[in-house]
Design an enzyme around this catalytic site. Structure first.
Site, PDB file in Angstrom:
ATOM      1  N   HIS A   1      33.134  48.781 -15.708  1.00  0.00           N
ATOM      2  CA  HIS A   1      33.797  47.897 -14.747  1.00  0.00           C
ATOM      3  C   HIS A   1      34.396  46.643 -15.369  1.00  0.00           C
ATOM      4  CE1 HIS A   1      34.726  46.054 -10.969  1.00  0.00           C
ATOM      5  NE2 HIS A   1      33.940  45.018 -11.209  1.00  0.00           N
TER       6      HIS A   1
ATOM      7  N   ASP B   1      38.753  43.063 -10.776  1.00  0.00           N
ATOM      8  CA  ASP B   1      37.796  43.175  -9.677  1.00  0.00           C
ATOM      9  C   ASP B   1      38.385  42.451  -8.465  1.00  0.00           C
ATOM     10  OD1 ASP B   1      34.849  43.892  -8.870  1.00  0.00           O
ATOM     11  OD2 ASP B   1      35.028  41.773  -8.376  1.00  0.00           O
TER      12      ASP B   1
END
Length: 317
Positions: A295, A99
């Site tokens: 994610h 991320d």
């Protein structure tokens, strides 16, 4: 066993978790996370012969939280990594990020390739600087509803997320996971907030326990402002990186992502991922796509991520 300590780096104090000995591997977490997001990587990477270090990055967890928004530019974030490598007594390191940690890892390799043995990014692909400031571009594309723009409203997301951090984090982690469904653009109604339309699961996914949620919630005891300040530097970072327009990451590189992750579905990103092997000649393999993964790459699919990282690191050691 994972050990913990504080290190003075780049004018601030960082909390680090570490295990093992050998070539240094720096693991950089994203939003809204902490060093704990790498808990499944410490043992396997240390067993493979590496000194594994995961900091709480600035603005997170037990590390310092500078008040000035300007203290969270990409230069500050990369500076922390460079300082950490030096403070640990090393001349070079492998840098791995997920991320927001991925842009920090990629830019460390871009700015200081002399320090980077190899770089790996999870979820967020390598940086290719666009022609317009990112907040402006997303504002025009989505009428101000893209979550980056929402995060830039002074104090708004800070208050929303801080009212009940545990519920905030539970919703975030479920909604952005492979268990939460297919990826979709993260658009927000500024009047209702981002959490309003996020499902609140009755049961957490198997890979994310109540103990994990406890640790994550504790790490946000100082609130979300430090973490959100990273987003408040997006346009500034675009301005600061103008000298690197057209530059490419040159150290050996690895990119891993989930097919249900929202980030690789951002506008223009699928096309970028397809072209990565051409754009980055030092990519050691085709981008690794994990089927059904959302994610939280290294937490949802630790075995596959660990196998890919160990193979990558060992091939360069």
């Amino acid at each position: 066993m994972v050990q913990h300590r504080l290190i003075d780096v780049n004018g601030i104090r960082l909390h680090i978790a570490e295990e093992g000995s050998g070539p240094l591997v720096v693991l950089l977490h994203g939003f809204p996370e902490s060093w704990h997001s790498w808990q499944h990587q410490f043992g396997p990477l240390a067993a493979a012969g590496f000194h594994v270090v995961a900091p709480d990055q600035r603005g997170y967890g037990s590390s310092d939280h500078p008040e000035d928004v300007d203290a969270y530019s990409i230069f500050h974030l990369v500076g922390d990594v460079v300082g950490l490598i030096r403070e640990l007594g090393e001349e070079k390191a492998f840098v791995v990020g997920h991320d927001w940690g991925a842009p920090v890892a990629w830019h460390t390799a871009l700015f200081r390739p002399d320090l980077v043995r190899g770089v790996a990014g999870l979820s967020v692909p390598p940086p290719f600087r666009g022609t317009r400031p990112p907040l402006q571009a997303m504002d025009e594309m989505f009428g101000g509803r893209f979550y980056w723009n929402y995060f830039n409203l002074p104090g708004v997301a800070d208050a929303e997320f801080g009212r009940d951090p545990r519920t905030t984090l539970r919703k975030f982690f479920f909604s952005a996971s492979g268990d939460g469904g297919a990826a979709k653009q993260p658009l927000v109604d500024p009047e209702r907030g981002w959490l309003a339309d996020m499902p609140d699961p009755e049961r957490l996914p198997e890979w994310f326990t109540e103990e994990d949620l406890d640790a994550l919630t504790e790490s946000f005891s100082q609130g979300f402002t430090g973490a959100l300040n990273w987003y408040r530097n997006l346009d500034r970072n675009w301005e600061l990186t103008a000298p690197w327009q057209g530059a490419r990451v040159t150290p050996p590189a690895l990119y891993v992502y989930g097919d249900r992750d929202v980030v690789p579905a951002f506008p223009g990103t699928p096309e970028l991922i397809e072209r990565l092997p051409v754009l980055m000649p030092n990519l050691v393999r085709e981008p690794l796509k994990l089927e059904g993964c959302g994610h939280w790459t290294q937490q949802e699919r630790p075995d596959e991520v660990n196998a890919a990282l160990v193979e990558f690191l060992k091939s360069l050691s």
